[in-house]
Write a protein that holds these residues in place. Structure first.
Motif, PDB file in Angstrom:
ATOM      1  N   MET A   1       0.822  -1.178   0.000  1.00 10.38           N
ATOM      2  CA  MET A   1       0.000   0.000   0.000  1.00 10.38           C
ATOM      3  C   MET A   1       0.881   1.262   0.000  1.00 10.38           C
ATOM      4  N   ARG A   2       1.964   1.240   0.749  1.00  7.44           N
ATOM      5  CA  ARG A   2       2.835   2.427   0.822  1.00  7.44           C
ATOM      6  C   ARG A   2       3.434   2.746  -0.538  1.00  7.44           C
ATOM      7  N   ILE A   3       3.809   1.722  -1.274  1.00  8.13           N
ATOM      8  CA  ILE A   3       4.370   1.949  -2.615  1.00  8.13           C
ATOM      9  C   ILE A   3       3.335   2.635  -3.500  1.00  8.13           C
ATOM     10  N   ALA A   4       2.097   2.202  -3.401  1.00 11.94           N
ATOM     11  CA  ALA A   4       1.022   2.821  -4.192  1.00 11.94           C
ATOM     12  C   ALA A   4       0.842   4.289  -3.801  1.00 11.94           C
ATOM     13  N   GLU A   5       0.939   4.606  -2.508  1.00  7.58           N
ATOM     14  CA  GLU A   5       0.829   5.990  -2.058  1.00  7.58           C
ATOM     15  C   GLU A   5       1.959   6.841  -2.628  1.00  7.58           C
ATOM     16  N   ILE A   6       3.169   6.312  -2.580  1.00  5.46           N
ATOM     17  CA  ILE A   6       4.332   7.048  -3.092  1.00  5.46           C
ATOM     18  C   ILE A   6       4.199   7.282  -4.587  1.00  5.46           C
ATOM     19  N   LEU A   7       3.808   6.241  -5.326  1.00  4.82           N
ATOM     20  CA  LEU A   7       3.656   6.386  -6.774  1.00  4.82           C
ATOM     21  C   LEU A   7       2.496   7.320  -7.125  1.00  4.82           C
ATOM     22  N   SER A   8       1.469   7.332  -6.298  1.00  5.53           N
ATOM     23  CA  SER A   8       0.354   8.262  -6.523  1.00  5.53           C
ATOM     24  C   SER A   8       0.829   9.706  -6.333  1.00  5.53           C
ATOM     25  N   ASP A   9       1.614   9.949  -5.292  1.00  7.06           N
ATOM     26  CA  ASP A   9       2.193  11.283  -5.090  1.00  7.06           C
ATOM     27  C   ASP A   9       3.040  11.683  -6.286  1.00  7.06           C
ATOM     28  N   PHE A  10       3.867  10.755  -6.746  1.00  5.51           N
ATOM     29  CA  PHE A  10       4.723  10.996  -7.915  1.00  5.51           C
ATOM     30  C   PHE A  10       3.862  11.385  -9.121  1.00  5.51           C
ATOM     31  N   ARG A  11       2.817  10.611  -9.358  1.00  2.82           N
ATOM     32  CA  ARG A  11       1.952  10.847 -10.515  1.00  2.82           C
ATOM     33  C   ARG A  11       1.278  12.218 -10.433  1.00  2.82           C
ATOM     34  N   HIS A  12       0.801  12.586  -9.243  1.00  6.64           N
ATOM     35  CA  HIS A  12       0.141  13.883  -9.088  1.00  6.64           C
ATOM     36  C   HIS A  12       1.110  15.033  -9.349  1.00  6.64           C
ATOM     37  N   LEU A  13       2.310  14.946  -8.814  1.00  4.55           N
ATOM     38  CA  LEU A  13       3.299  16.007  -9.040  1.00  4.55           C
ATOM     39  C   LEU A  13       3.732  16.050 -10.501  1.00  4.55           C
ATOM     40  N   GLN A  14       3.905  14.878 -11.101  1.00  2.00           N
ATOM     41  CA  GLN A  14       4.283  14.794 -12.510  1.00  2.00           C
ATOM     42  C   GLN A  14       3.209  15.458 -13.369  1.00  2.00           C
ATOM     43  N   HIS A  15       1.958  15.176 -13.065  1.00  2.00           N
ATOM     44  CA  HIS A  15       0.834  15.759 -13.808  1.00  2.00           C
ATOM     45  C   HIS A  15       0.813  17.281 -13.651  1.00  2.00           C
ATOM     46  N   TYR A  16       1.041  17.758 -12.434  1.00  2.00           N
ATOM     47  CA  TYR A  16       1.063  19.196 -12.173  1.00  2.00           C
ATOM     48  C   TYR A  16       2.136  19.871 -13.029  1.00  2.00           C
ATOM     49  N   ILE A  17       3.332  19.317 -13.016  1.00  2.00           N
ATOM     50  CA  ILE A  17       4.439  19.926 -13.767  1.00  2.00           C
ATOM     51  C   ILE A  17       4.175  19.855 -15.268  1.00  2.00           C
ATOM     52  N   ALA A  18       3.620  18.748 -15.727  1.00  2.00           N
ATOM     53  CA  ALA A  18       3.335  18.593 -17.160  1.00  2.00           C
ATOM     54  C   ALA A  18       2.303  19.604 -17.647  1.00  2.00           C
ATOM     55  N   ASN A  19       1.462  20.085 -16.752  1.00  2.00           N
ATOM     56  CA  ASN A  19       0.405  21.011 -17.152  1.00  2.00           C
ATOM     57  C   ASN A  19       0.745  22.479 -16.937  1.00  2.00           C
ATOM     58  N   ILE A  20       1.976  22.775 -16.588  1.00  2.00           N
ATOM     59  CA  ILE A  20       2.384  24.172 -16.444  1.00  2.00           C
ATOM     60  C   ILE A  20       2.452  24.789 -17.837  1.00  2.00           C
ATOM     61  N   ARG A  21       1.777  25.893 -17.983  1.00  2.00           N
ATOM     62  CA  ARG A  21       1.770  26.593 -19.260  1.00  2.00           C
ATOM     63  C   ARG A  21       2.212  28.030 -19.041  1.00  2.00           C
ATOM     64  N   ALA A  22       3.403  28.332 -19.445  1.00  2.00           N
ATOM     65  CA  ALA A  22       3.905  29.704 -19.412  1.00  2.00           C
ATOM     66  C   ALA A  22       4.410  29.997 -20.809  1.00  2.00           C
ATOM     67  N   ASN A  23       3.764  30.898 -21.462  1.00  2.00           N
ATOM     68  CA  ASN A  23       4.099  31.208 -22.854  1.00  2.00           C
ATOM     69  C   ASN A  23       4.729  32.588 -22.944  1.00  2.00           C
ATOM     70  N   PRO A  24       6.030  32.639 -22.736  1.00  2.00           N
ATOM     71  CA  PRO A  24       6.681  33.950 -22.801  1.00  2.00           C
ATOM     72  C   PRO A  24       6.762  34.451 -24.238  1.00  2.00           C
ATOM     73  N   SER A  25       6.860  35.742 -24.360  1.00  3.20           N
ATOM     74  CA  SER A  25       7.075  36.327 -25.687  1.00  3.20           C
ATOM     75  C   SER A  25       8.489  35.973 -26.125  1.00  3.20           C
ATOM     76  N   ALA A  26       8.790  36.202 -27.371  1.00  3.11           N
ATOM     77  CA  ALA A  26      10.130  35.907 -27.888  1.00  3.11           C
ATOM     78  C   ALA A  26      11.198  36.690 -27.124  1.00  3.11           C
ATOM     79  N   GLU A  27      10.863  37.915 -26.730  1.00  2.00           N
ATOM     80  CA  GLU A  27      11.832  38.743 -25.995  1.00  2.00           C
ATOM     81  C   GLU A  27      12.079  38.211 -24.583  1.00  2.00           C
TER      82      GLU A  27
END
Length: 169
Positions: A1-27
């Motif tokens: 069960m602990r492994i599943a909790e750790i992997l779930s935390d990993f997945r949630h953080l991975q998803h958060y980072i994957a969905n970061i959208r910052a679109n800077p201008s060329a400058e």
């Protein structure tokens, strides 16, 4: 069960980072905060693509082998969660920088009048990034797990994870 909790935390953080959208201008593309965000996205992607390091002989019903295999899986999952938490903390600092920059500039281009405020938020981000140490990451994870009442007795420490990382190289 602990492994599943750790992997779930990993997945949630991975998803958060994957969905970061910052679109800077060329400058603004090479401004420090945007560079940090891109680096975090690359780190998260590389971590996801990394093969699991928990191969070993099949347990075949042998209790000691099963225990060994579970410890290898736990160590690998813990290392991944540790690394993604570290990346998450850096990405959060960079996102605060982006939001502060947008609050200062609005839709305007940077001008001399903005320099002190922009320098201040950059200095703040740098200080936050410098504070993302292994000890802080471990404390954040353990505190969060303790608050949620999770079983931590068998979780590997940072020193155990660090040794495992060194041995893999």
């Amino acid at each position: 069960m602990r492994i599943a909790e750790i992997l779930s935390d990993f997945r949630h953080l991975q998803h958060y980072i994957a969905n970061i959208r910052a679109n800077p201008s060329a400058e603004d593309y090479y401004e420090e905060g945007y560079c940090v965000l891109r680096q975090c996205a690359e780190e998260a992607h590389a971590l996801l693509a990394q093969p699991y390091e928990c191969q070993g002989p099949e347990p075949d019903g042998d209790y000691e082998r099963e225990k060994d295999q579970l410890q290898r899986v736990m160590l690998d999952a813990s290392i991944r969660r540790f690394k993604i938490q570290q990346t998450y903390l850096k990405a959060s600092a960079a996102l605060r920088w982006v939001n502060s920059r947008n609050a200062i500039l609005g839709t305007n281009r940077p001008q001399a009048i903005h320099t002190p405020a922009l320098q201040q938020i950059t200095n703040t981000m740098r200080a936050e990034l410098a504070s993302v140490t292994p000890a802080r990451v471990e404390l954040a994870l353990r505190s969060q797990d303790s608050i949620q009442g999770k079983w931590l007795v068998e979780d590997p420490t940072w020193s155990t994870m660090e040794e495992s990382i060194r041995n893999r190289r």
